[in-house]
Motif scaffolding. Structure first.
Motif, short mmCIF file in Angstrom:
data_model
loop_
_atom_site.label_atom_id
_atom_site.label_comp_id
_atom_site.label_asym_id
_atom_site.label_seq_id
_atom_site.Cartn_x
_atom_site.Cartn_y
_atom_site.Cartn_z
N GLU A 160 0.84 -1.20 0.00
CA GLU A 160 0.00 0.00 0.00
C GLU A 160 0.87 1.25 0.00
OE1 GLU A 160 -3.96 -0.40 2.33
OE2 GLU A 160 -2.40 -1.20 3.65
N TYR A 162 0.22 5.68 0.29
CA TYR A 162 -0.80 6.70 0.49
C TYR A 162 -0.16 8.08 0.54
CZ TYR A 162 0.65 7.79 5.24
OH TYR A 162 1.38 8.22 6.33
N GLU A 164 -1.61 12.24 1.82
CA GLU A 164 -2.71 13.07 2.27
C GLU A 164 -2.20 14.48 2.57
OE1 GLU A 164 -4.33 12.19 6.22
OE2 GLU A 164 -2.84 10.57 6.35
N ARG A 186 -5.12 6.48 -1.47
CA ARG A 186 -4.36 5.28 -1.14
C ARG A 186 -4.50 4.27 -2.28
NH1 ARG A 186 -2.68 2.63 3.74
NH2 ARG A 186 -3.44 4.47 4.86
N THR A 188 -3.71 0.29 -3.24
CA THR A 188 -3.45 -0.99 -2.58
C THR A 188 -3.44 -2.11 -3.61
OG1 THR A 188 -4.64 -0.18 -0.63
CG2 THR A 188 -4.18 -2.52 -0.73
N THR A 219 -8.03 1.58 -5.52
CA THR A 219 -7.68 2.95 -5.14
C THR A 219 -8.81 3.53 -4.31
OG1 THR A 219 -6.40 3.28 -7.17
CG2 THR A 219 -7.11 5.25 -5.97
#
Length: 296
Positions: A160, A162, A164, A186, A188, A219
C-alpha cells in the motif's frame, strides 16, 4: 522515528504479529454412530438390546459398528455414558496466522497558503500473511451433524502507498475563521495464493488442483471541506471511496462448512433454523462503497 529537518519528520516500524486459535464444539452427533445406535434389536444370544449392525451378516457392516451401544433418546438422563460417548464427539478447529509488516511514513510542511501551512504526509506499507486452518480427522470427513469444513491454507501479500494533505486556504478573515480542503488517496495491491491440494468426490475420483493465484488492485480516496464562519460553528462535507478486501476464509476456504442460522419466516412470522453452507473463492473481488456526508 526522527527528523529530516525542522519541518519534516519520519517514522518506520517492523512487526511480526501472530494469531493462534483453537475452537471446538462439544457433544456433536456423529452421523453414522448415531444412526447405528438408534437402530436397536434384541440379541437372541443374550436377550438384551443391541445395535442391529453388530448382528449383520456383512462383516464390513459389523466392523464399522465396532463399539456401538444402543441409546434411548427418550426421557432425561436415560443414556448410558459409554453410549453417549459413542454417538457424540467434539469438533476441533485450529487456526494459525503469522504476519510480517514493514511500513514507513514522512510528514511535514509543504508551503505557506493564505490560511496557514499546507501539511503533507505519505507512506508505504508491505504485509505478508501466511495462514492455515486444520481440523480433527472426523471433522475432515464431515462425519458430524455440523462440520467446520476441510483444511485450507493461503498466503496474502499486500502493498500500500498513500498520500494526504490539509490545505487551509483562508483563516482569520471576516466571516471566514477557517476554510480548509483536505484530501487523501491510497493505492493498494493484494496478491493471493492458494497452495495446491487434492479434492475427493463421492464417486471415488481424486483430483489434484494446482496452485491458484489472484490479485486485487484498488484505489481509495477522501476529499473533505471545512468552513468555520465563526468560532462556534463549523460546516463540513466529505466524499470518500472505501473498500473491504475479502478475508482469509472468504478467499481460501476450500469445502463447505455447514451450520445453521436463525431467520424470520415472512409467511408465519415465526423463527426458523435455516441450513447455511459457506465456501471460499480466491477470485472474490473487494467490496466498494461511496460515502457522502454533510454536517453542521
Amino acid at each position: 522515528e526522527g527528523e529530516l529537518n525542522e519541518n519534516w519528520t519520519w517514522d518506520a516500524y517492523y512487526e511480526i504479529p501472530y494469531n493462534h486459535r483453537h475452537q471446538y464444539l462439544l457433544r456433536q452427533p456423529i452421523n453414522g454412530n448415531f444412526t447405528r445406535a438408534l437402530d436397536v434389536v434384541i440379541d437372541p444370544a443374550t436377550n438384551q438390546p443391541t445395535c442391529a449392525a453388530l448382528l449383520s451378516p456383512n462383516a464390513a457392516t459389523r466392523a464399522a459398528a465396532a463399539g456401538c451401544l444402543p441409546i434411548n433418546p427418550f426421557g432425561v438422563n436415560r443414556w448410558d455414558p459409554l453410549a453417549r460417548d459413542y454417538v457424540l464427539g467434539t469438533l476441533h478447529e485450529w487456526y494459525k496466522m503469522n504476519e510480517n509488516v514493514v511500513a514507513g511514513n514522512v510528514q511535514g510542511d509543504l508551503l505557506e497558503l493564505p490560511g496557514g501551512t499546507m501539511g503533507f504526509a505519505a507512506g508505504l506499507e508491505a504485509r505478508r500473511d501466511n495462514g492455515a486452518v486444520t481440523h480433527d480427522e472426523c471433522s475432515r470427513s464431515s462425519c458430524y451433524w455440523q462440520n467446520f469444513g476441510d483444511d485450507f491454507a493461503g498466503r496474502l501479500n499486500v502493498v500500500e502507498g498513500y498520500a494526504e494533505t490539509a490545505m487551509p486556504f483562508l483563516s482569520g478573515k471576516p466571516g471566514v475563521r477557517l476554510l480548509e480542503l483536505d484530501g487523501a488517496a491510497r493505492r493498494t495491491l493484494y496478491e493471493n495464493k492458494q497452495p495446491g491440494h487434492f479434492e475427493y468426490y463421492n464417486n471415488g475420483t481424486i483430483l489434484y488442483v494446482g496452485d491458484r493465484e489472484s490479485s486485487i488492485g484498488a484505489t481509495t480516496y477522501k476529499v473533505s471541506a471545512l468552513y468555520d464562519p465563526t468560532e462556534w460553528l463549523r460546516i463540513r462535507a466529505t466524499r470518500s471511496r472505501d473498500i473491504r478486501a475479502p478475508n482469509f476464509s472468504e478467499l481460501y476456504e476450500r469445502t463447505e462448512s455447514v451450520g445453521f442460522t436463525g431467520t424470520t419466516n415472512p409467511w408465519t412470522g415465526g423463527s426458523d433454523l435455516a441450513l447455511i453452507a459457506n465456501t471460499g473463492n480466491i477470485d472474490v473481488r473487494a467490496e466498494e462503497g461511496d460515502t457522502e456526508t454533510f454536517g453542521v
